[in-house]
Design a protein around this motif. Structure first.
Motif, PDB file in Angstrom:
ATOM      1  N   ALA A 148      50.613  35.496   8.671  1.00 30.85           N
ATOM      2  CA  ALA A 148      51.779  35.656   7.793  1.00 30.85           C
ATOM      3  C   ALA A 148      52.487  34.316   7.587  1.00 30.85           C
ATOM      4  CB  ALA A 148      52.748  36.690   8.366  1.00 30.85           C
ATOM      5  N   VAL A 194      52.045  41.057   8.058  1.00 26.59           N
ATOM      6  CA  VAL A 194      53.195  41.531   8.841  1.00 26.59           C
ATOM      7  C   VAL A 194      52.959  42.976   9.283  1.00 26.59           C
ATOM      8  CG1 VAL A 194      55.662  42.105   8.724  1.00 26.59           C
ATOM      9  CG2 VAL A 194      54.839  39.918   7.811  1.00 26.59           C
ATOM     10  N   TRP A 234      51.090  37.524  12.921  1.00 20.68           N
ATOM     11  CA  TRP A 234      52.235  36.653  12.599  1.00 20.68           C
ATOM     12  C   TRP A 234      51.768  35.257  12.222  1.00 20.68           C
ATOM     13  CZ3 TRP A 234      56.297  39.053  11.266  1.00 20.68           C
ATOM     14  CH2 TRP A 234      56.682  40.229  11.897  1.00 20.68           C
ATOM     15  N   ALA A 245      50.629  42.926  12.223  1.00 23.55           N
ATOM     16  CA  ALA A 245      51.301  42.525  13.468  1.00 23.55           C
ATOM     17  C   ALA A 245      52.137  43.663  14.037  1.00 23.55           C
ATOM     18  CB  ALA A 245      52.163  41.286  13.218  1.00 23.55           C
ATOM     19  N   ARG A 246      52.834  44.371  13.173  1.00 21.96           N
ATOM     20  CA  ARG A 246      53.672  45.491  13.645  1.00 21.96           C
ATOM     21  C   ARG A 246      52.814  46.640  14.168  1.00 21.96           C
ATOM     22  NH1 ARG A 246      57.065  45.115  15.896  1.00 21.96           N
ATOM     23  NH2 ARG A 246      58.218  46.955  15.283  1.00 21.96           N
TER      24      ARG A 246
END
Length: 144
Positions: free
Chosen positions: A98, A129, A95, A132-133
């Motif tokens: 990003a 992103v 994040w 991060a996910r």
């Protein structure tokens, strides 16, 4: 009297996660978003790849104290920290990268003729992103 040592962990689940395409994607993104920001951050101090100050929008240069090169030193430091954050804590670092890329995109969109680089950085933002996910997913999977 002999004893047999048994392991409570099996190699099978570990092999399974290593062959999981999602986990492989996570590892690829983690390595990429660790190495690239650190290398590009270091290059802000050397300007070997490009003349980095030319990528700083004039309005940001006017706001930042000192020269454009001095601003690039700060940018380089932040990029190195972001790369280390991805290496150590990808759920947070993804994040962070990003958000940093979003700032870079805004900067580039305000400079004529840099729209193609802004588009490339948007693709990188999507990758950060995704990292991060995926980090969230694989972190949750490790918990008992």
């Amino acid at each position: 009297m002999s004893s047999v040592t048994t392991s409570t962990t099996s190699a099978a689940p570990r092999r399974a996660v290593l062959t999981d395409p999602g986990y492989q994607a996570f590892v690829i993104l983690r390595v990429g978003f660790t190495v690239a920001p650190i290398l590009f951050g270091l290059d802000k101090f050397a300007n070997l790849l490009v003349d980095w100050p030319t990528y700083l929008a004039p309005w940001i240069d006017d706001l930042a104290p000192g020269s454009a090169q001095a601003a690039m030193y700060a940018v380089g430091t932040i990029e190195i920290v972001a790369g280390l954050a991805v290496a150590l804590a990808p759920r947070f670092g993804g994040w962070l990268v990003a958000g940093w890329l979003a700032g870079i995109i805004v900067n580039l969109l305000t400079i004529p003729d840099y729209y193609d680089i802004a588009l490339r950085d948007f693709g990188l933002l999507l990758g950060a992103v995704a990292l991060a996910r995926l980090a969230q997913h694989y972190h949750a999977e490790r918990r008992p």
